[in-house]
Structures are given as C-alpha cells and as structure tokens.
Design a protein around this motif. Sequence first.
Motif, PDB file in Angstrom:
ATOM      1  N   GLU A  10       0.829  -1.197   0.000  1.00 11.70           N
ATOM      2  CA  GLU A  10       0.000   0.000   0.000  1.00 11.70           C
ATOM      3  C   GLU A  10       0.868   1.253   0.000  1.00 11.70           C
ATOM      4  O   GLU A  10       0.543   2.245  -0.666  1.00 11.70           O
ATOM      5  N   ASP A  13       2.096   1.701  -3.460  1.00 10.52           N
ATOM      6  CA  ASP A  13       1.031   2.193  -4.335  1.00 10.52           C
ATOM      7  C   ASP A  13       0.749   3.675  -4.098  1.00 10.52           C
ATOM      8  O   ASP A  13       0.503   4.436  -5.037  1.00 10.52           O
ATOM      9  N   ARG A  14       0.804   4.110  -2.845  1.00 15.57           N
ATOM     10  CA  ARG A  14       0.549   5.517  -2.546  1.00 15.57           C
ATOM     11  C   ARG A  14       1.671   6.394  -3.109  1.00 15.57           C
ATOM     12  O   ARG A  14       1.418   7.452  -3.693  1.00 15.57           O
ATOM     13  N   THR A  18       1.626   9.452  -6.106  1.00 13.48           N
ATOM     14  CA  THR A  18       2.162  10.815  -6.019  1.00 13.48           C
ATOM     15  C   THR A  18       2.963  11.174  -7.265  1.00 13.48           C
ATOM     16  O   THR A  18       3.134  12.356  -7.575  1.00 13.48           O
ATOM     17  N   VAL A  32      -9.504   7.776  -5.091  1.00 11.73           N
ATOM     18  CA  VAL A  32      -8.896   7.149  -3.917  1.00 11.73           C
ATOM     19  C   VAL A  32      -9.926   6.976  -2.806  1.00 11.73           C
ATOM     20  O   VAL A  32      -9.986   5.928  -2.148  1.00 11.73           O
ATOM     21  N   ILE A  37      -6.666   3.052  -2.479  1.00 12.56           N
ATOM     22  CA  ILE A  37      -5.342   3.210  -3.093  1.00 12.56           C
ATOM     23  C   ILE A  37      -5.002   2.050  -4.012  1.00 12.56           C
ATOM     24  O   ILE A  37      -4.555   2.237  -5.165  1.00 12.56           O
ATOM     25  N   ARG A  38      -5.212   0.829  -3.542  1.00 14.20           N
ATOM     26  CA  ARG A  38      -4.775  -0.351  -4.297  1.00 14.20           C
ATOM     27  C   ARG A  38      -5.480  -0.459  -5.644  1.00 14.20           C
ATOM     28  O   ARG A  38      -4.862  -0.729  -6.683  1.00 14.20           O
ATOM     29  N   GLY A  87       1.833   9.404   5.126  1.00 14.83           N
ATOM     30  CA  GLY A  87       0.539   9.347   4.459  1.00 14.83           C
ATOM     31  C   GLY A  87      -0.613   9.418   5.441  1.00 14.83           C
ATOM     32  O   GLY A  87      -0.430   9.261   6.654  1.00 14.83           O
ATOM     33  N   LEU A 106      -2.053  13.158  -1.293  1.00 14.46           N
ATOM     34  CA  LEU A 106      -1.946  11.702  -1.216  1.00 14.46           C
ATOM     35  C   LEU A 106      -0.932  11.288  -0.156  1.00 14.46           C
ATOM     36  O   LEU A 106      -0.981  10.173   0.371  1.00 14.46           O
ATOM     37  N   GLY A 107      -0.032  12.199   0.157  1.00 12.13           N
ATOM     38  CA  GLY A 107       0.984  11.981   1.179  1.00 12.13           C
ATOM     39  C   GLY A 107       1.933  13.153   1.161  1.00 12.13           C
ATOM     40  O   GLY A 107       1.856  14.029   0.292  1.00 12.13           O
TER      41      GLY A 107
END
Length: 386
Positions: A10, A13-14, A18, A32, A37-38, A87, A106-107
Amino acid sequence: MSLDDKPDDELLDRVFLTRVIEAGDEVGGRWVRERGIREVARRLRGRGVALPGVSARRWAGLRARAEQAEPGRDLAVAEDAGVRFVGPGDEEWPRQLDDLGDARPLGLWVRGRPSLRMWALRSVAVVGARACTEYGAHMAATLAAGLAERGWVVISGGAYGIDGAAHRGTLGAGGATVAVLACGVDRPYPRGHTQLITRIAEQGLVIGELPPGDHPTPSRFILRNRVIAALTRGTVVVEAAYRSGSLVTARAAQRLGRHTIGVPGPATSGLSAGVHELLRGDAVLVTDAAEVVELVGDMGELAPDRRGPVLPRDLLEPGARQVLAALPASRAAGHDEIARRARTTPDDALARLYELRALGYVERHGDGWKLTRQAVLSARGGRQDR
C-alpha cells in the motif's frame, strides 16, 4: 511511515500515485476515496478499464506517467536524502489536512527530525509578496520572531521576500519553522535559498507533496498554498498585490474556516493593496505577534491593552478636567465665561480654577484666568485630532 522498514504494497502504491496524479487533483482524490489506493493504482497500471471522470486523452496521459513511475526508487532516493514519506493514517499525519476533502494530499515527503503532526497543532502561516519592501520584510521577520518566542511554529513557502523573512525571523529567535515546497524536498527551490532551506531542514521541517527530484511549476505553487492554509490555525498576509499568490493562501484559509489575518501597509502602496482588500472583508487587522496569538491561540492568550501615555491631566478629577478644557488656548477669560463653557456654576468653576492654579495649570491675570505654558504644552502633547 518510516523508510527504514521494508515498504509494504500500500505504501508503494501511494508513492506511485504521487508520481502519477498531480497534487490537488480532486478527481484523483475522489477515486482514492471511493475505490481505495490499491484499486486506483491497479487501474492506472493498465489492469482494468479506465476510471471515470476524465477524457480518453487525459487517461492516456496518466497511463504514460504510470509507466514511468518507480515508487521503490523514489523511496530509496528519499531515504538517501534523509526524507521520509507520511501518508493519511500514519501517526505523524496532520489530521487537519483531511479538511481539504478530495484535494487532500496523497501523502507528504518530510525532511527534518520533528513530528509534523505535533508541530502543525500550534502553527501559524506567514506569507506575502516575493518582491517585498523593506517594511514588509521587517514586519514579517518581527512577527515571526514574536510568534516563535511565544511557542508557535511559523509555516511559510520558502520563497524570496516575505516567506524568507518569516523563516529567518523564526530561526533568529531560536524558534520552529516549516517550509512547504512546490517541488521535491530533496531539491531546494529557489536555488538562492538553498542555504536557508538546508538550515530549516536541520532545525525544523521541509515538506512537500511532490516526489524526489520533481520540479516546480506555476500551478504547483498555487496548489501548494492550500496545504499551508490547511496545516495552520491561521494565515497572516504581509504585503500582497491584487494578484498575489498569497491571497490564494488567505482565501483557502477562509474556506477552511481558519483565521485570515492581514498586516496593513501604506495606503499608497500597490504591494499592500491585496492585503487591504482582505481587510475590507473578513480578515482581521494585526500589528504584532501578540495580536496574532490572541486570534489563533487558546483562551487567555490575550494581547495587552493598547493606550497612549498617561498624562498628568488624566489624573485630575473629572470636574477639574472639564474646567481646564474650558479655558481658551491663547487668552485669559473670566470665571463666568469659563463656567458657561464648562457647563457648571461660577462658584464651582472658581473653586476648580484655584485648585488648578495650585497644580500649575492656570494663572491669574487681573480678573481673568489663563493657561500656563506648561498646560498648553501638555495639551498639545496629549491632544488628538477631532
């Protein structure tokens, strides 16, 4: 989430997203939120049909970016630069960023040792013009230093002008400051602030949404400003023209329910025109750090009362002050005339005049009374324009 641990799927993926979805993209944020996310990462990697809400051309562009993304490499480059990825849901995530809704980052890439979540809890943004005046730079540095001395974290954008002055003022006071960049945090921008941003990273925090090595663009500066507004309890604008990006930060703060604060400048200054426009609306005028803290702080954090100097005449009884004010400025007058002007009786006026003579405010001239030179000078020093 620490980069010392092996990244889970995860996290990868995050980080991947980005690199693919532009910062502040609300369509991507909705994907999202609705699908997770996945699933969004899986679709962008070409495993499944296109996601809704974008044109075929836009989807093709996202897919092209996805093919170039290497999240494992981004994490490795970040780790080498002393940068960590934080995140939503992580312990260090500032929850006030969730107020941005689908425009939430997203982070964040974070450079520096302190906890971003803890620092953001008691923070104020100080922003303004890049091409600022000497007055603006002085006010930004002084405000920032005053906030730092009161235990507040000063957040700004690391740019030339007001941003740089705010960061330097905070550092000079030994305080805490955070620079929010519109590029990868491993590549300080502007180049002329490399030393300043490096110092901020050593003593505070440098953060950004964009992955390592990414470059700034005009739109990214504008989108970065929403993060500054959301992180803080309030935004102080020191000098801003009508089309200043700092006004974007202030208006984002207003939409988010944060305090919007302005420092006034000369009425003739174009660099203060945008601030004055804010102050004509819902923004609050301040002149120092104590007034900022009174707005954004906790109960009891009040600015001191402001008043002019206490003059000797302020200590007189009200009746004596009234008679003193009734004397003409440049000639003698009889006590009957003074009584009429003071709206009192002749006997009361005469008694007050002898009292004022003993204190050195008036003197006798035959049958009349006149202000002494001391009283005239005192009146000029304490008089306000009517």
